[in-house]
Motif scaffolding. Structure first.
Motif, mmCIF file in Angstrom:
data_model
loop_
_atom_site.group_PDB
_atom_site.id
_atom_site.type_symbol
_atom_site.label_atom_id
_atom_site.label_comp_id
_atom_site.label_asym_id
_atom_site.label_seq_id
_atom_site.Cartn_x
_atom_site.Cartn_y
_atom_site.Cartn_z
ATOM 1 N N SER B 12 11.238 -1.910 9.372
ATOM 2 C CA SER B 12 10.421 -0.767 8.956
ATOM 3 C C SER B 12 9.985 -0.917 7.509
ATOM 4 O O SER B 12 8.804 -0.740 7.167
ATOM 5 N N ILE B 13 10.966 -1.308 6.640
ATOM 6 C CA ILE B 13 10.655 -1.473 5.215
ATOM 7 C C ILE B 13 9.612 -2.585 5.052
ATOM 8 O O ILE B 13 8.601 -2.426 4.361
ATOM 9 N N ALA B 14 9.860 -3.723 5.790
ATOM 10 C CA ALA B 14 8.955 -4.878 5.701
ATOM 11 C C ALA B 14 7.550 -4.461 6.094
ATOM 12 O O ALA B 14 6.568 -4.786 5.400
ATOM 13 N N LEU B 15 7.469 -3.714 7.205
ATOM 14 C CA LEU B 15 6.166 -3.258 7.691
ATOM 15 C C LEU B 15 5.456 -2.413 6.641
ATOM 16 O O LEU B 15 4.248 -2.572 6.376
ATOM 17 N N PHE B 16 6.233 -1.559 6.015
ATOM 18 C CA PHE B 16 5.678 -0.682 4.995
ATOM 19 C C PHE B 16 5.163 -1.522 3.805
ATOM 20 O O PHE B 16 4.033 -1.359 3.352
ATOM 21 N N VAL B 17 5.972 -2.503 3.356
ATOM 22 C CA VAL B 17 5.617 -3.358 2.223
ATOM 23 C C VAL B 17 4.345 -4.158 2.535
ATOM 24 O O VAL B 17 3.411 -4.230 1.742
ATOM 25 N N ILE B 18 4.373 -4.719 3.795
ATOM 26 C CA ILE B 18 3.207 -5.516 4.222
ATOM 27 C C ILE B 18 1.947 -4.649 4.177
ATOM 28 O O ILE B 18 0.890 -5.037 3.648
ATOM 29 N N GLN B 19 2.093 -3.433 4.726
ATOM 30 C CA GLN B 19 0.938 -2.526 4.781
ATOM 31 C C GLN B 19 0.390 -2.241 3.377
ATOM 32 O O GLN B 19 -0.803 -2.202 3.152
ATOM 33 N N VAL B 20 1.310 -2.049 2.439
ATOM 34 C CA VAL B 20 0.896 -1.707 1.077
ATOM 35 C C VAL B 20 0.235 -2.909 0.382
ATOM 36 O O VAL B 20 -0.860 -2.805 -0.163
ATOM 37 N N ASN B 21 0.937 -4.109 0.454
ATOM 38 C CA ASN B 21 0.504 -5.253 -0.340
ATOM 39 C C ASN B 21 -0.614 -6.094 0.287
ATOM 40 O O ASN B 21 -1.439 -6.635 -0.387
ATOM 41 N N PHE B 22 -0.540 -6.228 1.579
ATOM 42 C CA PHE B 22 -1.576 -7.106 2.195
ATOM 43 C C PHE B 22 -2.418 -6.294 3.129
ATOM 44 O O PHE B 22 -2.416 -6.481 4.339
ATOM 45 N N ASN B 23 -3.077 -5.358 2.563
ATOM 46 C CA ASN B 23 -3.849 -4.425 3.366
ATOM 47 C C ASN B 23 -4.881 -5.137 4.234
ATOM 48 O O ASN B 23 -5.147 -4.716 5.356
ATOM 49 N N GLU B 24 -5.432 -6.303 3.696
ATOM 50 C CA GLU B 24 -6.501 -6.980 4.427
ATOM 51 C C GLU B 24 -5.967 -7.862 5.556
ATOM 52 O O GLU B 24 -6.669 -8.159 6.504
ATOM 53 N N TYR B 36 8.355 -5.652 15.308
ATOM 54 C CA TYR B 36 9.046 -4.389 15.072
ATOM 55 C C TYR B 36 9.287 -3.661 16.387
ATOM 56 O O TYR B 36 10.393 -3.209 16.682
ATOM 57 N N LEU B 37 8.260 -3.600 17.234
ATOM 58 C CA LEU B 37 8.392 -2.904 18.519
ATOM 59 C C LEU B 37 9.490 -3.542 19.393
ATOM 60 O O LEU B 37 10.320 -2.840 19.987
#
Lengths: 148, 360
Positions: B12-24, B36-37
């Motif tokens: 969950s944390i990784a997903l959140f970090v990825i979403q924030v940093n590598f938006n593209e 994750y699923l």
């Protein structure tokens, strides 16, 4: 009573047997009596397993006490009434109790009469006389003695 | 489980970090999301499985056992849960309840058995009161009437006869024979009555007294009993063999009574055809101790064997005794929750056996 009738007394108590014999004599029943002290003795006699053999010319009447050692009166009655050759032998049960269960059992097995001790000798002798008369009238005994 | 939980958390944390940093970088996000699923699904499955193992299976077992208990099955055991949570407590309490029910059921059964025994005793007492106890009374009554009759007869003879010498003979017969005979029967009937009542009391004492159980040294006890019979044994020239006997747990004075009655019976029922022999032996078999008193006496016919334990039952009519010994033996052995049986053949001898349960 017909002199050809022998009264068999199956009774373990000497006193009871003496009283029966005395009272029958007093009432004028002078027939011969045979005394046995337990069920086994009386069965041995009736099935001719004893030295003392039955006389085929004579008729027998059995006075049978219930509570006796070895083989009790109920068992004797059961064996006699279950035997084709012996079931016409008249049996009067003598007992110290008027317990209906016991009376019923004896009647079901086929006793001819049931009298409770202490015997009322008047009615007891009447029963014996009636059976004696009955035996004389219907003349059962010769069939009784066949086939032994 | 914990590991998976941490993995989901990290995911969950990784997903959140990825979403924030590598938006593209959508592809990366998609892979991450699928990963994750999978992890979440796996976690849910494993949690479910663990719940089935930890909760549903024990509950199912409880339900099955409960319905078996209610259907009357006894001595059931639940798989022990070594847990302190609610289910552990429930399962342990349930097991205790089953054990308690079993214990009280056993108690009820024991009491019922005792009650059945007592009922049988009562029936026997009624039978005996209506037959054996009434028997002497009938003699007393009958012979009293005889005496009255005979006295009346004497009076009539005296009144009616003119020839006194003839009268004298009749009267003497009545006085010397009939009247004494009647009195003898009356007297012996009262003695008989006394004997029977004493026997009944003796039996009821055995029935009422409580067992004082303890280890019984049978070698010592039997040796003592044999000494008390020394005179009769010598008199009848009986040889006695006593093997080494195992001890048992019992009421010593009652066991003493059992072996005394057996020995007395053996001595009483020897035959003149051969020298008398008695052997007492014993052995331990599984959870009971078995003893045997064996003799080479007259033996007992099969057809009487069932009756001989009944009160006032005597097969050998001419021998002394009131027919009490074996009844008392049976009563005592029943009190010990053991059993008594025999193996006997006429003219060969008898073997009487008793078994006494070993202490648990």
């Amino acid at each position: 009573m017909n002199e050809d009738i022998i009264v068999i007394v199956a009774e373990d108590d000497d006193g009871h047997a003496t009283l029966i014999q005395k009272n029958l004599k007093r009432a004028g029943i002078m027939n011969d009596m045979l005394r046995f002290r337990n069920g086994e003795e009386v069965l041995d006699f009736l099935y001719d397993r004893k030295e003392e053999k039955r006389n085929p010319e004579l008729y027998y009447l059995l006075l049978l006490d219930i509570r006796m050692p070895r083989v009790d009166g109920i068992e004797v009655l059961r064996q006699l009434k279950g035997d084709e050759r012996l079931k016409s032998l008249p049996v009067i049960m003598l007992t110290t109790t008027d317990d209906p269960v016991e009376i019923n059992k004896c009647h079901q097995l086929g006793c001819n009469s049931y009298v409770v001790k202490p015997l009322n000798y008047e009615s007891f002798i009447e029963v014996i006389n009636r059976l004696g008369l009955f035996m004389k009238i219907v003349k059962i005994p010769n069939q009784l003695n066949e086939g032994f | 489980m914990t590991v998976l939980f941490i993995a989901v958390l990290i995911g969950s944390i990784a997903l959140f970090v990825i979403q924030v940093n590598f938006n593209e970088n959508r592809a990366l996000i998609q892979i991450g999301f699928i990963f994750y699923l999978v992890v979440v699904l796996l976690t849910i499955m494993l949690i479910g499985r663990s719940m089935v193992i930890r909760i549903v299976i024990p509950l199912k077992e409880l339900a099955t056992i409960a319905s078996r208990v209610s259907a009357g099955e006894r001595n059931l055991r639940i798989t022990e849960l070594k847990r302190t949570d609610e289910l552990g407590v429930l399962s342990n309490t349930f097991q205790k309840m089953i054990t308690d029910i079993d214990a009280s059921n056993r108690l009820v059964n024991d009491l019922n058995e005792e009650l059945t025994e007592k009922n049988k005793d009562l029936e026997q007492i009624v039978y005996i009161s209506s037959h054996d106890l009434r028997s002497p009374l009938i003699n007393i009554q009958g012979f009293n009437k005889e005496i009255l009759n005979e006295l009346k007869e004497i009076r009539e003879i005296l009144d009616q006869s003119s020839d006194l010498s003839e009268a004298r003979e009749k009267i003497i017969h009545l006085l010397d024979e009939d009247i004494p005979e009647a009195f003898t029967y009356i007297l012996s009937s009262t003695q008989k009555m006394d004997l029977l009542l004493n026997a009944l009391l003796k039996l009821s004492r055995v029935g009422r007294s409580s067992l004082s159980l303890g280890p019984v040294d049978m070698n010592q006890l039997v040796a003592k009993i044999v000494r008390t019979f020394e005179y009769q044994i010598e008199e009848a020239a009986i040889s006695i063999q006593i093997d080494d006997l195992p001890s048992c747990m019992g009421d010593e004075s009652m066991i003493d009574q059992v072996f005394s009655n057996f020995l007395s019976n053996s001595i009483k029922h020897m035959t003149n055809d051969r020298p008398g022999k008695v052997r007492i032996h014993g052995y331990i078999k599984e959870d009971e101790t078995i003893y045997c008193v064996e003799d080479n006496g007259i033996g007992i016919d099969k057809k009487y064997q069932e009756r001989i334990f009944n009160l006032f039952e005597k097969v050998d009519i001419d021998k002394a005794g009131e027919g009490l010994g074996l009844t008392i033996i049976r009563k005592i052995i029943e009190k010990h929750k053991g059993s008594v049986w025999l193996d006997s053949s006429p003219n060969k001898g008898s073997k009487f056996f008793i078994s006494i349960p070993s202490p648990k």
